[in-house]
Write a protein that holds these residues in place. Structure first.
Motif, PDB file in Angstrom:
ATOM      1  N   MET A 129       0.835  -1.206   0.000  1.00  0.00           N
ATOM      2  CA  MET A 129       0.000   0.000   0.000  1.00  0.00           C
ATOM      3  C   MET A 129       0.866   1.251   0.000  1.00  0.00           C
ATOM      4  N   LYS A 130       0.274   2.332  -0.495  1.00  0.00           N
ATOM      5  CA  LYS A 130       0.999   3.604  -0.513  1.00  0.00           C
ATOM      6  C   LYS A 130       0.621   4.425   0.712  1.00  0.00           C
ATOM      7  N   ILE A 131       1.575   5.175   1.217  1.00  0.00           N
ATOM      8  CA  ILE A 131       1.289   5.974   2.410  1.00  0.00           C
ATOM      9  C   ILE A 131       1.562   7.458   2.137  1.00  0.00           C
ATOM     10  N   VAL A 132       1.180   8.296   3.117  1.00  0.00           N
ATOM     11  CA  VAL A 132       1.505   9.729   3.072  1.00  0.00           C
ATOM     12  C   VAL A 132       2.581   9.967   4.128  1.00  0.00           C
ATOM     13  N   ILE A 133       3.651  10.660   3.711  1.00  0.00           N
ATOM     14  CA  ILE A 133       4.730  10.972   4.646  1.00  0.00           C
ATOM     15  C   ILE A 133       4.793  12.494   4.834  1.00  0.00           C
ATOM     16  N   ALA A 134       4.613  12.916   6.087  1.00  0.00           N
ATOM     17  CA  ALA A 134       4.632  14.350   6.408  1.00  0.00           C
ATOM     18  C   ALA A 134       5.950  14.666   7.104  1.00  0.00           C
ATOM     19  N   ILE A 135       6.696  15.622   6.559  1.00  0.00           N
ATOM     20  CA  ILE A 135       7.974  16.003   7.184  1.00  0.00           C
ATOM     21  C   ILE A 135       7.903  17.481   7.551  1.00  0.00           C
ATOM     22  N   ASP A 136       7.873  17.756   8.857  1.00  0.00           N
ATOM     23  CA  ASP A 136       7.816  19.139   9.325  1.00  0.00           C
ATOM     24  C   ASP A 136       9.072  19.478  10.102  1.00  0.00           C
ATOM     25  N   GLU A 182       0.388   8.459   7.586  1.00  0.00           N
ATOM     26  CA  GLU A 182       0.867   7.211   8.204  1.00  0.00           C
ATOM     27  C   GLU A 182       2.238   7.409   8.855  1.00  0.00           C
ATOM     28  N   LEU A 183       3.044   8.324   8.301  1.00  0.00           N
ATOM     29  CA  LEU A 183       4.361   8.601   8.910  1.00  0.00           C
ATOM     30  C   LEU A 183       4.545  10.105   9.032  1.00  0.00           C
ATOM     31  N   LYS A 184       4.843  10.546  10.265  1.00  0.00           N
ATOM     32  CA  LYS A 184       5.093  11.974  10.503  1.00  0.00           C
ATOM     33  C   LYS A 184       6.467  12.121  11.121  1.00  0.00           C
ATOM     34  N   VAL A 185       7.284  12.960  10.493  1.00  0.00           N
ATOM     35  CA  VAL A 185       8.634  13.184  11.001  1.00  0.00           C
ATOM     36  C   VAL A 185       8.761  14.661  11.350  1.00  0.00           C
ATOM     37  N   PHE A 186       9.398  14.956  12.473  1.00  0.00           N
ATOM     38  CA  PHE A 186       9.648  16.349  12.845  1.00  0.00           C
ATOM     39  C   PHE A 186      11.155  16.537  12.946  1.00  0.00           C
TER      40      PHE A 186
END
Ligand code: DC
Length: 220
Positions: free
Chosen positions: A1-8, A135-139
């Motif tokens: 499956m494809k996910i959304v990756i948020a990088i803040d 699905e993945l959040k990076v700070f």
């Protein structure tokens, strides 16, 4: 499956360079949301629009069409990659991105870009506002001295010579405006993973995030 990756994270922590490579390694689309705020800023500056004095900017924003061609930013049909990375834009982009009408327009467009997943988007409010269900959040964080030196080198590569002091002041000012604005301030999402990049090379940063992403992708 494809996910959304948020990088803040803060300015100059290496978000864009990292996000771009993470997307390429996963075969995902990279979206630089900061470039969209920079494009609106450039639009206001180049058309002499006194954005600080106008109460209702909706109409002006209607004539400001922002899109991407690959990773290039396009404003009303013209590529503006170099124009959005000047010190003049650096000095005005935080006040512009504190304007709610600007945020509403760009957030709507960013959400549409994530409709089919398979995207890596970097910015300030991606994990908190744009994609709260990512699905993945990076700070990303890093020491101020390291951030300023990275930004100095990046400007130098493009022929812009600026002192570390001026760059540091600009980064601090932007951190302050970005974190204290009323609309969507820069804060770490409660479910984000913090990555301090001070002691990491670009390759190490990329590897770390790709392996986090892969473990989520293959788990599901
Ligand atoms: O990532 P960058 O340094 O190019 O971003 C420029 C500015 O845009 C940053 O100072 C704050 C604003 N920004 C924002 O408010 N929200 C985002 N999602 C991305 C950027």
């Amino acid at each position: 499956m494809k996910i959304v990756i948020a990088i803040d994270g803060y300015s100059g922590t290496g978000k864009s360079s990292t996000a771009k490579q993470v997307a390429s390694r996963l075969g995902y689309t990279y979206i630089d949301s900061g470039a969209m705020y920079r494009a609106v800023t450039y639009y206001f500056l180049s058309n002499n629009i006194p954005f600080k004095k106008i109460d209702d900017l909706k109409e002006m924003l209607g004539a400001c069409d922002i899109s991407f061609e690959g990773t290039s930013v396009v404003l009303n049909g013209k590529k503006i990659d170099a124009e959005i990375r000047t010190m003049e834009v650096n000095h005005n982009v935080s006040p512009v991105s504190a304007i709610s009408e600007v945020r509403a327009k760009l957030v709507e467009q960013q959400r549409k870009m994530g409709d089919n997943k398979g995207v890596v988007m970097d910015g300030r409010d991606i994990g908190t506002v744009v994609f709260p269900d990512a699905e993945l959040k990076v700070f990303m964080t890093a020491d101020m001295d390291i951030r300023a030196e990275r930004r100095r080198k990046e400007l130098e590569k493009r022929g812009i010579i600026e002192s570390l002091e001026v760059i540091k002041e600009n980064l601090k000012e932007r951190d302050h405006i970005d974190s204290t604005r009323k609309d969507s301030p820069l804060v770490m999402a409660s479910d984000a993973i913090e990555v301090d990049t001070s002691g990491l090379t670009l390759t190490q940063q990329i590897d770390k995030i790709v392996s986090m992403a892969e473990s989520i992708i293959y788990e599901n």
